[in-house]
Design a protein around this motif. Structure first.
Motif, short mmCIF file in Angstrom:
data_model
loop_
_atom_site.label_atom_id
_atom_site.label_comp_id
_atom_site.label_asym_id
_atom_site.label_seq_id
_atom_site.Cartn_x
_atom_site.Cartn_y
_atom_site.Cartn_z
N HIS A 29 0.83 -1.21 0.00
CA HIS A 29 0.00 0.00 0.00
C HIS A 29 0.87 1.27 0.00
CE1 HIS A 29 -3.21 2.77 0.91
NE2 HIS A 29 -2.56 3.17 1.98
N TYR A 30 1.94 1.25 0.82
CA TYR A 30 2.76 2.47 0.94
C TYR A 30 3.74 2.65 -0.22
CZ TYR A 30 0.97 3.13 5.64
OH TYR A 30 0.15 3.35 6.70
N PHE A 31 4.30 1.53 -0.71
CA PHE A 31 5.38 1.66 -1.70
C PHE A 31 5.12 0.95 -3.02
CE2 PHE A 31 7.35 2.47 2.40
CZ PHE A 31 8.01 3.65 2.13
N GLY A 32 4.16 0.07 -3.06
CA GLY A 32 3.89 -0.65 -4.29
C GLY A 32 4.62 -1.98 -4.39
N GLY A 33 5.51 -2.28 -3.43
CA GLY A 33 6.23 -3.55 -3.48
C GLY A 33 7.55 -3.44 -2.75
N LYS A 34 8.21 -4.58 -2.56
CA LYS A 34 9.47 -4.57 -1.81
C LYS A 34 10.57 -3.86 -2.59
CE LYS A 34 13.05 -7.08 0.46
NZ LYS A 34 13.95 -8.23 0.38
N GLN A 35 10.57 -4.09 -3.92
CA GLN A 35 11.60 -3.46 -4.73
C GLN A 35 11.44 -1.93 -4.74
OE1 GLN A 35 11.99 -4.95 -8.88
NE2 GLN A 35 13.92 -5.70 -8.07
N GLU A 36 10.19 -1.49 -4.87
CA GLU A 36 9.92 -0.04 -4.84
C GLU A 36 10.29 0.54 -3.47
OE1 GLU A 36 7.95 -2.31 -6.05
OE2 GLU A 36 7.85 -1.76 -8.18
N TYR A 37 10.10 -0.26 -2.43
CA TYR A 37 10.52 0.16 -1.09
C TYR A 37 12.04 0.35 -1.07
CZ TYR A 37 11.58 -0.35 3.93
OH TYR A 37 12.07 -0.18 5.20
N GLN A 38 12.77 -0.60 -1.65
CA GLN A 38 14.24 -0.46 -1.72
C GLN A 38 14.64 0.82 -2.46
OE1 GLN A 38 16.45 -3.17 -4.24
NE2 GLN A 38 18.36 -2.81 -3.14
N TYR A 39 13.98 1.08 -3.59
CA TYR A 39 14.32 2.30 -4.34
C TYR A 39 14.07 3.54 -3.48
CZ TYR A 39 13.89 -0.95 -8.30
OH TYR A 39 14.01 -2.01 -9.15
N ALA A 40 12.95 3.54 -2.76
CA ALA A 40 12.60 4.70 -1.93
C ALA A 40 13.63 4.89 -0.81
CB ALA A 40 11.20 4.54 -1.36
N VAL A 41 14.11 3.77 -0.24
CA VAL A 41 15.12 3.85 0.82
C VAL A 41 16.43 4.43 0.27
CG1 VAL A 41 16.62 2.45 2.31
CG2 VAL A 41 14.15 2.02 2.27
N LEU A 42 16.85 3.95 -0.91
CA LEU A 42 18.10 4.44 -1.50
C LEU A 42 17.95 5.90 -1.94
CD1 LEU A 42 19.25 1.27 -3.48
CD2 LEU A 42 20.06 2.09 -1.27
#
Lengths: 204, 204
Positions: free
Chosen positions: B53-66
């Motif tokens: 819900h917040y990021f669209g997926g684990k990979q998108e979460y990684q991109y947001a963190v980086l």
């Protein structure tokens, strides 16, 4: 059978050379990861068992191919016999640019694998190659020649020489993709002069 | 249940921030690849469904963190308000060295993923971050200020500014591992002076 007969005519050393040359040619077009042992056998007539015999395994074969590529770059940029240090450096840089242009795909593949953190062995081959290139700056010039440009050989100047080499690598690959208004001569002049400038700053 | 109650007190924006902060803290110690959704849920109370819900997926979460890490570096090295361009650059470089020292593990992980060729998205976040840092050299100085150092803003000088930044990155990480006799001040002086030197060479 004719194939087998041809194969046996090569000495082990020739066979090893043939495999290395094939690997170097392969990564000029395609990632190493796409080269299966079946494909290798198909193209070279060398079976999995013989590959193990020559290199110890597929991974060791990859290392040997990348080491060969690195050695080839080192040879291609060897200092010419000329009394002027700046001229020698300039010719080496011209040869570096030409080599990267001609081996671009393989070079990018090598750098990506080396920097990706996936394989310490490849990172080591890459680092050793680059350090050999930059250390040669000091080894191919006398202390007196270096001193003319205010350069001393020290851990700090070698550190910056490696940093300068990273800049050269980065600028050359970006420039090959998009040269813009910058001519090759202008770029190489800026490399040559900035090396003396940077190392002079560190030594002072 | 108490956990659920605590969680619902955060707004979506606060929850997103909490997840980003957690991811940045995680890669300070451990590779992102080791962060499973189970571990994430355990540490933050956020389920797989909510992460999507917040990021669209684990990979998108990684991109947001980086991207957050990259933004943090950009902010940490923002030019200070000072009339002298060289002084501004020097302070930014001091802050760069301090930031890399304090975020070393995360930074190395970021660079390795970005350069490894595995993920074009991460390579893009990294390149955009570095280009923003080096383009700011030109954007935070007036044409007149640059001209004092013989620097013109052009595609060629921006190309070399990015190359110079690669050199800085390479030297700083190698120096943090093994500083030898080189002091931080000497290193930063060499960076500052070489930038003007290199860009002056390209513009001329």
């Amino acid at each position: 059978m004719r194939h087998m007969a041809t194969r046996t005519r090569l000495t082990p050393e020739q066979r090893r050379e043939q495999l290395l040359a094939f690997g170097v040619a392969w990564i000029a077009d395609k990632p190493f990861g796409e080269l299966s042992l079946d494909l290798l056998a198909e193209h070279t007539g060398v079976s999995r068992g013989l590959l193990y015999h020559y290199f110890g395994g597929k991974q060791e074969y990859q290392y040997a191919v990348l080491q060969r590529l690195s050695d080839d770059l080192f040879e291609a940029t060897a200092p010419v016999d000329h009394p002027d240090m700046v001229h020698r450096m300039r010719v080496s840089l011209e040869n570096f640019v030409a080599w990267v242009r001609n081996h671009r795909t393989a070079y990018d593949e090598f750098v990506a694998v080396a920097r990706g953190g996936g394989s310490p062995e490849v990172a080591e081959i890459y680092a050793r190659g680059r350090n050999a290139l930059t250390d040669r700056i000091f080894e191919s010039a006398t202390t007196e020649e270096l001193a003319v440009y205010g350069i001393a050989d020290s851990a700090a100047t070698r550190l910056f020489a490696r940093g300068w080499a990273t800049m050269v690598e980065d600028v050359v690959t970006a420039w090959l993709d998009e040269p813009g208004d910058l001519t090759e001569d202008q770029m190489i002049d800026a490399f040559t002069l900035s090396l003396g400038g940077i190392l002079g700053l560190v030594a002072s």
